[in-house]
Write an enzyme that holds these catalytic residues in place. Structure first.
Site, short mmCIF file in Angstrom:
data_model
loop_
_atom_site.label_atom_id
_atom_site.label_comp_id
_atom_site.label_asym_id
_atom_site.label_seq_id
_atom_site.Cartn_x
_atom_site.Cartn_y
_atom_site.Cartn_z
N ASN A 19 -13.99 1.14 0.90
CA ASN A 19 -13.09 2.21 0.45
C ASN A 19 -12.22 3.33 -0.77
O ASN A 19 -12.35 2.54 -1.14
CB ASN A 19 -11.59 2.49 1.67
N GLU A 20 -13.69 3.85 -1.08
CA GLU A 20 -13.37 4.90 -1.78
C GLU A 20 -13.24 4.71 -3.32
O GLU A 20 -12.61 5.20 -4.17
CB GLU A 20 -11.45 5.27 -2.25
N TRP A 57 0.66 -1.17 -0.01
CA TRP A 57 0.00 0.66 -0.04
C TRP A 57 1.09 1.05 0.35
O TRP A 57 2.31 1.19 0.10
CB TRP A 57 -1.25 0.03 1.37
N ASP A 58 -0.12 2.22 0.06
CA ASP A 58 1.41 3.43 -0.14
C ASP A 58 2.01 4.33 0.94
O ASP A 58 2.30 4.78 1.39
CB ASP A 58 0.55 4.60 -0.84
N TRP A 59 1.54 3.11 2.64
CA TRP A 59 2.14 3.16 3.68
C TRP A 59 2.70 1.80 3.90
O TRP A 59 2.89 1.65 5.23
CB TRP A 59 1.11 4.39 4.68
N GLU A 65 -11.14 11.74 5.95
CA GLU A 65 -9.80 11.33 5.32
C GLU A 65 -9.36 12.79 5.02
O GLU A 65 -9.70 13.50 4.52
CB GLU A 65 -9.51 9.82 4.55
#
Ligand code: BMA
Length: 916
Positions: A491-492, A226-228, A589
């Site tokens: 989510n999104e 993921w981006d983290w 968010e």
């Protein structure tokens, strides 16, 4: 051979004086809220003859199994619950997977297939039971299960419990159980290949160094990167395994949902009991009692063979006495013990003990006076509640390593920072029972996503079947928790369709919209409504809510601030400019990245990694341009670190990213909190601020306010202040300095703003002023001070925007302070005149018993004073603060044994002037 321990239960003799107690098998099956104990039938000793065998026996199959890869080149002991990665780590086949570049080096693990094997024996009386179930609480993910060489079943969803009937396969002596796990990465690729059309995104961005097609597999979506977070597509038996043997029935699940009747002002409790029945129960009785509310009722019960769900409504006789569960900061979280006693036949009884909490929750979407849109806020027990909190991501790549202590520490840290809500984000995992039980106890409202994120999803039949079962099981497991206040579909994914993230050509769009509606509306929503009508359902986040529904569930612009919730990120716009933020109804968010502490990074790196521009720094950064964006945003307001010593400069750079993040999220959150009572240009009436993100999955840059390991970043200390129940907020509106008093309290207050004009170059205020007293209503944001900045500075004498700053707090007419102190910079600290090196010294005193006190002494005004205790775990009473006094005492509560000397040695103090 592994012999499993047979646990014990006491069985009561009921009918004959010749019968006496014997020990039988039955482990405590306490899971979260519910602690069930079944006392079913018995093995009875009449004289020396063994008679009757009804009753349930359980055997845990947890513990040491063996694990083998597909070509047999690796064979090792493996703990269950566990996963392949942690088994390899424990046996020394791999190093710490989080160390340096190991996430990439260990990519091979997820490309192989792995088989778990155990051998166990089953006592003959247990084998003789009418039914023996093999229960897997969670298998990650694609597997074939065999017992003694015979296929038992297949699994394809890590979020499911699987129960297989295995009685006929058990033998005397050794039984061999194998679970063969297919590579999740290869499985996902095959599914995507077999699919008749593309279901994007195919792969994560290059910078995430991840795996493709995770949307085809019902597994933690962020486990493919993921981006983290890193890519660790796990495989394993991530939850417990056991056998359950019984003759008549077993309880599969028990849930309680309180229902409030507006008309009669009465409470009732819906008690749902799911049983699996072998032999019909015709004339049983179930007694439900809530002793704390003088309520007790007995129901006749009848169970037909098969799996059935039965609901009993218990009317609370003393509804007026019910004490309600409240979100933290709004009241207490009282619970009531509930006992269930079932008499299901001669000698066949069951009892269960649980806790119930009473509360109502609504998601209010109704016209807002003076605005074209709809409101979006939560009403708990009839009271509008501003949600303050953050978003929760998986706490570890290897779920079996998530200890109760970690969950508790994070949740306590959330509440300590004045949060009352967390969103369990849809790209991770449904959390363990303990998480929700603690949220119940702590008053944390949970916005629960279903596990779908940032992707489109396939909808073929076997996928849908698996999802349907997932939704049923998770809703049944979690619906007893008062903390869960919302189910949310994904989510999104509405936004991904609406704003065409994946470049879907126009003519193909209807196909994807159809899939979207099929998954989240026709199936997930329909099932949720069937299973639980006691809390609201939202199809996505962000969404326009009711307005999205009217547009066929995919709005033209799901980010419309006049409807629903919104996610907003901008890294390039100046975060001090509040005019850039959407005046949304609900901010679910928003955030900015920062790096974790040096002590966290040190554990997974070597000295050559400690440079901002090196390969390690870019390897850990999974968000494209993230490192550049952080420094550019920081550079708008602060001098960037320029020490000649490379390590010093590196550490200062970590620090400056935390300063930037804390100040940016503060600015945005204060904007949302002060917008709760206003509608400006049709927008406003903001009732939620959940920043992205609370926690971390590994030691890397991310949007978190708590780093991996539990240490609070500067942002978390800021959150403790900007989420305070009563808060002064200062900002500039055109030419004027404006202050609001924000209050989440129920009482009205009479408050003044006490303002000090400070000079950067001296420690005593240049002047002080106060506003007239203003009535600040409970649950409101009220303007309390307004004055042109120029006039304010002129009136104060020797001050300019560059030489001075403002500090302020709220006071009542008796001089009592309400809420924390706050401050406002009149220019960027990089342009400020007169900031001097503060030469801060620190002295540590105290003992382990009462914690420690750090006394700081400074020679000048110091912004962003940061205390870091290195490897000494714990937290400070305050941190990241503006020091405008000669000395200040800061408490430190250690989380483990330490001493004043050790803390003193580990402690470093940094403030803004130290980095350039
Ligand atoms: C949001 C989240 C996550 C992501 C975060 C930061 O959109 O839902 O997907 O980690 O942004 O980019």
């Amino acid at each position: 051979m592994t012999r499993k321990k047979v646990s014990e239960v006491r069985v009561r003799e009921e009918t004959s004086p010749l019968l006496r107690d014997v020990n039988m098998t039955m482990p405590p099956t306490c899971s979260g809220l519910l602690c069930l104990s079944l006392l079913l039938g018995k093995s009875l000793l009449v004289s020396s003859v063994q008679v009757v065998t009804t009753g349930q026996q359980n055997i845990s199959l947890n513990g040491k199994w063996t694990l083998e890869n597909s070509n047999g080149s690796l064979s090792l002991p493996a703990e269950v619950p566990g996963c392949v990665h942690t088994a390899l780590l424990k046996q020394g086949y791999i190093q710490d997977p989080y160390y340096r570049f190991n996430d990439v080096a260990y990519g091979w693990i997820a490309l192989d297939n792995w088989t778990y094997t155990t051998t166990f024996t089953v006592p003959s009386d247990m084998r003789a039971k009418q039914r023996v179930m093999l229960v897997f609480e969670g298998i990650d993910t694609i597997s074939t299960v065999s017992l003694n060489g015979a296929a038992v079943g297949r699994t394809d969803n890590m979020f499911l419990q699987y129960d297989f009937s295995v009685g006929a396969l058990l033998t005397e002596g050794d039984n061999v159980l194998t679970v063969s796990l297919a590579s999740p990465v290869r499985y996902a690729a095959q599914r995507s290949e077999a699919h008749s059309y593309r279901v994007p995104p195919d792969c994560p961005p290059e910078v995430q160094r991840g795996q493709c097609h995770v949307n085809y597999i019902r597994k933690e979506q962020s486990s493919f990167s993921w981006d983290w977070g890193p890519s660790f597509p796990t495989a394993g038996l991530w939850k417990g395994v056991r056998l359950e043997a019984y003759d008549v029935l077993r309880v599969v699940h028990l849930a309680t949902v309180p229902v409030y009747n507006q008309t009669s002002s009465g409470w009732s409790l819906q008690v749902e009991l799911q049983v699996e029945v072998v032999a019909e129960v015709t004339r049983g009785q179930l007694t439900l009692s809530l002793p704390g509310l003088d309520t007790r009722q007995t129901f006749p019960v009848q169970f037909l063979p098969g799996r059935t769900r039965n609901t009993y409504t218990l009317h609370v006789t003393t509804s007026g006495a019910v004490e309600l569960w409240w979100p933290s900061g709004h009241g207490d979280q009282p619970s009531y013990p509930l006992t269930l006693q079932g008499v299901l036949g001669p000698g066949l009884t069951f009892t269960a003990d649980t806790k119930v909490y009473f509360r109502t929750v609504e998601l209010v979407q109704e016209p807002v006076p003076g605005s074209p849109g709809l409101s979006f806020y939560f009403r708990v027990n009839g009271k509008a509640v501003f949600m303050k909190g953050s978003n929760w991501i998986p706490t570890h790549s290897f779920q079996d390593l998530v200890s109760p202590a970690v969950v508790r520490s994070l949740l306590e840290s959330a509440v300590a920072a004045n949060m009352n809500a967390l969103r369990v984000w849809g790209g991770g995992v449904y959390q363990q029972d303990l998480f929700y039980s603690l949220c119940d106890e702590l008053g944390v409202m949970v916005w629960q996503d279903f596990m779908f994120a940032c992707a489109l999803y396939p909808t073929e039949e076997d996928f849908m079947d698996s999802v349907r079962e997932e939704v049923r099981q998770q809703v049944r497991r979690l619906k007893s928790h008062p903390s869960v206040v919302l189910w949310s579909g994904n989510n999104e994914n509405e936004a991904a369709l609406a704003t065409n993230w994946f470049g879907i050509p126009g003519p193909e769009r209807p196909l994807y919209v159809k899939d979207y509606v099929k998954l989240y509306v026709d199936n997930i929503r329909a099932l949720v409504l069937e299973e639980d009508q006691s809390r609201p359902f939202l199809a996505s986040s962000p969404t326009n809510g009711l307005a999205s529904e009217r547009q066929g569930w995919v709005a033209d612009d799901p980010y419309d601030p006049r409807y629903g919730d919104s996610h907003y990120y901008s890294y390039s716009r100046d975060c001090w400019d509040w005019g850039a933020f959407p005046r949304t109804r609900f901010a679910s968010e928003y955030g900015f990245q920062s790096w974790p502490s040096f002590s966290a990074l040190q554990k997974v790196s070597v000295p050559e990694d400690w440079s901002w521009d090196g390969p390690f720094s870019s390897h850990r950064q999974h968000h494209a341009e993230g490192n550049r964006q952080m420094l550019e945003q920081a550079g708008l307001h602060y001098h960037l670190p320029n020490a000649t010593d490379p390590l010093r400069r590196y550490r200062h750079t970590l620090y400056i990213t935390q300063v930037m993040q804390a100040q940016c999220v503060k600015a945005q959150t204060e904007f949302y909190r002060r917008s709760r009572s206003e509608v400006v240009g049709g927008k406003g009436h903001t009732m939620g601020a959940l920043y992205w993100q609370l926690n971390d999955i590994w030691q890397a840059p991310s949007w978190s306010s708590i780093e991996f390991g539990g240490k609070w970043k500067m942002l978390h200390y800021f959150a403790q202040r900007f989420f305070a129940p009563v808060l002064p907020v200062g900002f500039e509106d055109g030419v004027s300095m404006v202050m609001y008093a924000v209050s989440d309290l129920s009482v009205d207050l009479n408050l003044t703003a006490q303002v000090s004009v400070l000079s950067w170059s001296r420690l005593d205020p240049v002047c002080t002023l106060s506003s007239p007293a203003t009535l600040v209503r409970g649950n409101s944001a009220t303007p309390i001070f307004r004055q042109p900045v120029d006039a304010l500075l002129e009136g104060c004498g020797n001050c300019t925007r560059r030489s001075c700053l403002l500090a302020f707090h709220l006071e009542d007419p008796h001089g009592a302070r309400w809420g924390p102190a706050n401050h406002h910079f009149l220019c960027s600290p990089r342009d400020a005149e007169g900031i001097e090196a503060p030469n801060i010294t620190a002295e540590v005193r105290g003992d382990g018993e009462r914690g420690y006190t750090v006394t700081l002494r400074s020679t000048s005004v110091a912004p962003f004073v940061w205390l870091d205790a290195g490897d000494v775990a714990g937290r400070f009473g305050s941190n990241g603060f503006l020091m405008a006094s000669r000395s200040r005492e800061v408490g430190f509560v250690p989380w483990g044994p330490t001493s004043a000397e050790e803390l003193g040695r580990a402690l470093t103090v940094t403030s803004l002037r130290d980095v350039y």
